[in-house]
Design an enzyme around this catalytic site. Structure first.
Site, short mmCIF file in Angstrom:
data_model
loop_
_atom_site.label_atom_id
_atom_site.label_comp_id
_atom_site.label_asym_id
_atom_site.label_seq_id
_atom_site.Cartn_x
_atom_site.Cartn_y
_atom_site.Cartn_z
N TYR A 154 0.83 -1.20 0.00
CA TYR A 154 0.00 0.00 0.00
C TYR A 154 0.87 1.26 0.00
O TYR A 154 0.66 2.18 -0.80
CB TYR A 154 -0.92 -0.01 1.22
CG TYR A 154 -1.71 1.28 1.39
CD1 TYR A 154 -2.82 1.55 0.59
CD2 TYR A 154 -1.34 2.21 2.35
CE1 TYR A 154 -3.53 2.72 0.75
CE2 TYR A 154 -2.06 3.39 2.51
CZ TYR A 154 -3.15 3.64 1.71
OH TYR A 154 -3.85 4.81 1.86
N ILE A 210 -5.99 -5.01 21.32
CA ILE A 210 -4.78 -4.37 20.79
C ILE A 210 -3.94 -5.44 20.11
O ILE A 210 -3.70 -6.52 20.66
CB ILE A 210 -3.97 -3.71 21.93
CG1 ILE A 210 -4.71 -2.48 22.46
CG2 ILE A 210 -2.57 -3.33 21.45
CD1 ILE A 210 -4.01 -1.82 23.64
#
Length: 328
Positions: A154, A210
């Site tokens: 990306y 998390i």
């Protein structure tokens, strides 16, 4: 002014299109409604646009199409004064899993748009880039001269977009500006982002999760600040041919972010930790000195203030937004 917003049904593009309509501009949105996240959020955004157009008595057109379709892009760009290019296959982890698709959309689609804009002689192309172009920090905060060594496909595609824009400016005189966004958040944000995920889970009595140890830090940018930067650039040539960081210049650890959301919504919940995800940046932190100098950019909210506003928005819009978030 007639503004074409590619990816204009998405999170950032949707806010930009709505703001341009309210400012009195005619707007065309091109979006393929990619099901990367719940299409219902995008449909809601299109309804927001139509309401803004009615209220402000301006023209609005939604075109379901793809930036990879050269003829569609050429036709739409020909009618635009300014192009705001937000269309992209988002997601660092998505790019790891499917690099060919990300490259096809983010690079080839951008070339289609730049070529069409050159042939049409538009006033300016404003492109959405990303802090992902920086990769591993050699120093923080990142300024625009920091080495660009992206660690995900990306990030590579976003850096390639920037180079393509620069080449079109240098070879063809096409005015372009690339904005390196730092983790944008706010109303109607993508449901797979940390803030929306933490809020959704805590509202529903589930512990925030998390990935990693939580010591990663992020520079989160409230979407209104991104809108302000783009608004300025519709008519300003102060940053033509340049890249600008658009961030908050404030950072927070993922651990502290989870605790902030948890403490406000469900203080009895324990935070859960899972394995870190590959290709995620360890730290991001923006220097916005160049944007401040060129376009008088000034972040309007601290991260804590912005998160508080998002929580209020989430609770007020929970009836329609939450089912889409939790089904994604």
């Amino acid at each position: 002014m007639h503004v074409l917003v590619t990816g204009g049904a998405g999170f950032i593009g949707g806010h930009l299109a709505a703001a341009f309509l309210r400012d009195g501009h005619d707007v065309t949105v091109l979006d393929n409604l990619e099901p990367f996240y719940a299409e219902g959020i995008k449909r809601h955004t299109i309804d927001v646009h139509r309401e803004a157009a009615r209220d402000c008595d301006v023209a609005y057109r939604f075109v379901e199409g793809d930036v990879r379709d050269e003829s569609t892009v050429t036709d739409l760009v020909a009618d635009a004064d300014v192009v705001v290019h937000q269309a992209a296959q988002a997601g660092v982890r998505e790019s790891v899993d499917n690099p060919r698709k990300v490259t096809d959309i983010n690079v080839d689609g951008t070339v289609n748009l730049l070529q069409a804009a050159t042939e049409a002689g538009v006033d300016r192309v404003i492109l959405a880039s990303s802090s992902s172009v920086y990769g591993k920090p050699r120093s923080l905060p990142y300024d625009e001269s920091h080495p660009t060594e992206p660690v995900s496909p990306y990030g590579v595609t976003k850096l390639t977009q920037e180079h393509m824009a620069r080449v079109y400016t240098e070879l063809h005189g096409l005015p372009t500006v690339c904005l390196r966004y730092f983790t944008v958040y706010g109303p109607r944000m993508r449901p797979n982002m940390a803030i929306s995920n933490f809020v959704s889970r805590c509202v529903n009595g589930e512990p925030p999760v998390i990935y990693g140890d939580g010591q990663q830090t992020r520079d989160f940018t409230y979407v209104d600040d991104v809108v302000d930067a783009n608004r300025t650039l519709l008519t300003s040539d102060a940053a033509d041919g340049e890249v600008l960081n658009i961030g908050s210049s404030d950072t927070i650890s993922i651990q502290e972010l989870a605790e902030t959301v948890r403490d406000q919504l469900a203080p009895d919940l324990e935070i859960v930790y899972e394995s870190a995800r590959e290709a995620d940046a360890e730290h991001t932190h923006a220097s916005v000195s160049k944007a401040r100098e060129r376009i008088d950019y000034e972040p309007s909210r601290t991260i804590t203030e912005g998160v508080g506003e998002f929580i209020e928005w989430y609770q007020a819009n929970r009836e329609w937004y939450e089912p889409l978030v939790r089904s994604s």
